[in-house]
Scaffold this motif. Sequence first.
Motif, PDB file in Angstrom:
ATOM      1  N   ASP A  62     -16.471  76.796  39.120  1.00 35.73           N
ATOM      2  CA  ASP A  62     -17.988  76.957  38.812  1.00 35.73           C
ATOM      3  C   ASP A  62     -18.384  75.896  37.974  1.00 35.73           C
ATOM      4  OD1 ASP A  62     -17.909  79.898  39.349  1.00 35.73           O
ATOM      5  OD2 ASP A  62     -16.260  79.936  37.988  1.00 35.73           O
ATOM      6  N   TRP A  63     -19.637  75.429  38.318  1.00 36.96           N
ATOM      7  CA  TRP A  63     -20.307  74.192  37.685  1.00 36.96           C
ATOM      8  C   TRP A  63     -20.044  74.210  36.075  1.00 36.96           C
ATOM      9  CZ3 TRP A  63     -24.777  73.203  35.026  1.00 36.96           C
ATOM     10  CH2 TRP A  63     -25.271  72.031  34.654  1.00 36.96           C
ATOM     11  N   GLY A  64     -19.619  73.035  35.587  1.00 34.87           N
ATOM     12  CA  GLY A  64     -19.689  73.080  34.153  1.00 34.87           C
ATOM     13  C   GLY A  64     -18.489  73.799  33.392  1.00 34.87           C
ATOM     14  N   ALA A  65     -17.759  74.325  34.362  1.00 32.74           N
ATOM     15  CA  ALA A  65     -16.637  74.957  33.592  1.00 32.74           C
ATOM     16  C   ALA A  65     -15.273  74.373  33.715  1.00 32.74           C
ATOM     17  CB  ALA A  65     -16.616  76.475  34.431  1.00 32.74           C
ATOM     18  N   PHE A  66     -14.225  74.976  32.763  1.00 31.42           N
ATOM     19  CA  PHE A  66     -12.984  74.272  32.813  1.00 31.42           C
ATOM     20  C   PHE A  66     -12.216  74.203  34.103  1.00 31.42           C
ATOM     21  CE2 PHE A  66      -8.638  75.735  32.580  1.00 31.42           C
ATOM     22  CZ  PHE A  66      -7.732  74.538  32.218  1.00 31.42           C
ATOM     23  N   TYR A 142     -15.535  81.889  31.521  1.00 34.56           N
ATOM     24  CA  TYR A 142     -15.353  83.317  31.872  1.00 34.56           C
ATOM     25  C   TYR A 142     -16.470  84.279  32.293  1.00 34.56           C
ATOM     26  CZ  TYR A 142     -11.596  81.653  28.606  1.00 34.56           C
ATOM     27  OH  TYR A 142     -10.506  80.851  28.164  1.00 34.56           O
ATOM     28  N   GLN A 143     -16.150  85.136  33.115  1.00 30.31           N
ATOM     29  CA  GLN A 143     -16.955  85.942  33.792  1.00 30.31           C
ATOM     30  C   GLN A 143     -17.132  87.290  33.504  1.00 30.31           C
ATOM     31  OE1 GLN A 143     -19.245  84.404  36.062  1.00 30.31           O
ATOM     32  NE2 GLN A 143     -17.744  82.445  35.620  1.00 30.31           N
ATOM     33  N   PHE A 144     -17.797  87.605  32.327  1.00 35.17           N
ATOM     34  CA  PHE A 144     -17.904  89.065  31.790  1.00 35.17           C
ATOM     35  C   PHE A 144     -19.503  89.236  31.365  1.00 35.17           C
ATOM     36  CE2 PHE A 144     -16.399  86.569  28.216  1.00 35.17           C
ATOM     37  CZ  PHE A 144     -17.407  86.985  27.396  1.00 35.17           C
TER      38      PHE A 144
END
Length: 288
Positions: A62-66, A142-144
């Motif tokens: 995901d863009w910008g994610a770890f 994180y996706q929530f």
Amino acid sequence: MKLAHLILTHNHPDHLKRLIQRLTYGDDVIFIHVDKKVDITTFHNLISNKNVFFIKNRTSIDWGAFNIVKATLKSFQEILHSGTEYQYINLLSGSDYPLQMPVTIHQFLTDHPGKAFMNYRFIYDDWQEAIPRINEYHLNNYQFPGRYKVQKIMNRLLPTRTMPYGLVPVGRSQWFTIPTECVKYILEYWATHPALRRFTRLTWAPDEFIFQTILYNSEYRHILINNDLRLIDWSEGKASPKTFTLKDKDQLLSSDKLFARKFDSKNCPEILDCLDKKLISVPQVSPV
């Protein structure tokens, strides 16, 4: 000298095919990490080249994610365990393209033995726009539901974050060309410093500073060259660099950089055609 290219991609297999053609040279090898969210079968026609390999342990990015850091590290591990020793590892995106012939790229690295080419600006001094990436908590990995609301509460109630182990944070561009020994050091440092792993998971776009920071704060600082060897145009002031078109032909053809990003071969294949004329106009001498 053997060079391993690592390409992180998620779309445009036709562009990737052209990129592979321009990078193919001697015993150089190309490793491709395809975003796990993408159907990899659309890229399978590229495997006909014997020096092209897909990274097996893929990561959803995901863009910008770890998770782009995670994908890069896992890809590094596969390259090191491939059974072949490479002198340099060159990290590219799937929207990049070379500006020089492979023989020229090889000659440049031969003329600068053991040097690591990556951008590093001091975040607290001359890249201050990146300070919130470090000082604040970010939940973009994180996706929530409601994660940004939780993130806002965390930053209001929790202490300002600081780099663990007293590391001096530096960075800018995530794309680089470094000796394999530096990659080995990055993997070793990452594995033995759990506080850094925990810290990085809660930062924004850590891929643009974590690798430079690890090397800058090590014995390898003296080999770092503050030059990523890429032509990247940030003049539009956006979160992503400018996409090159035919209007940029003269700038691209006259540049002494080794690579450029980024390109959209679907909407403007003509600019790649211009570069190809340069890259195939002179016969290349195979490496000894």
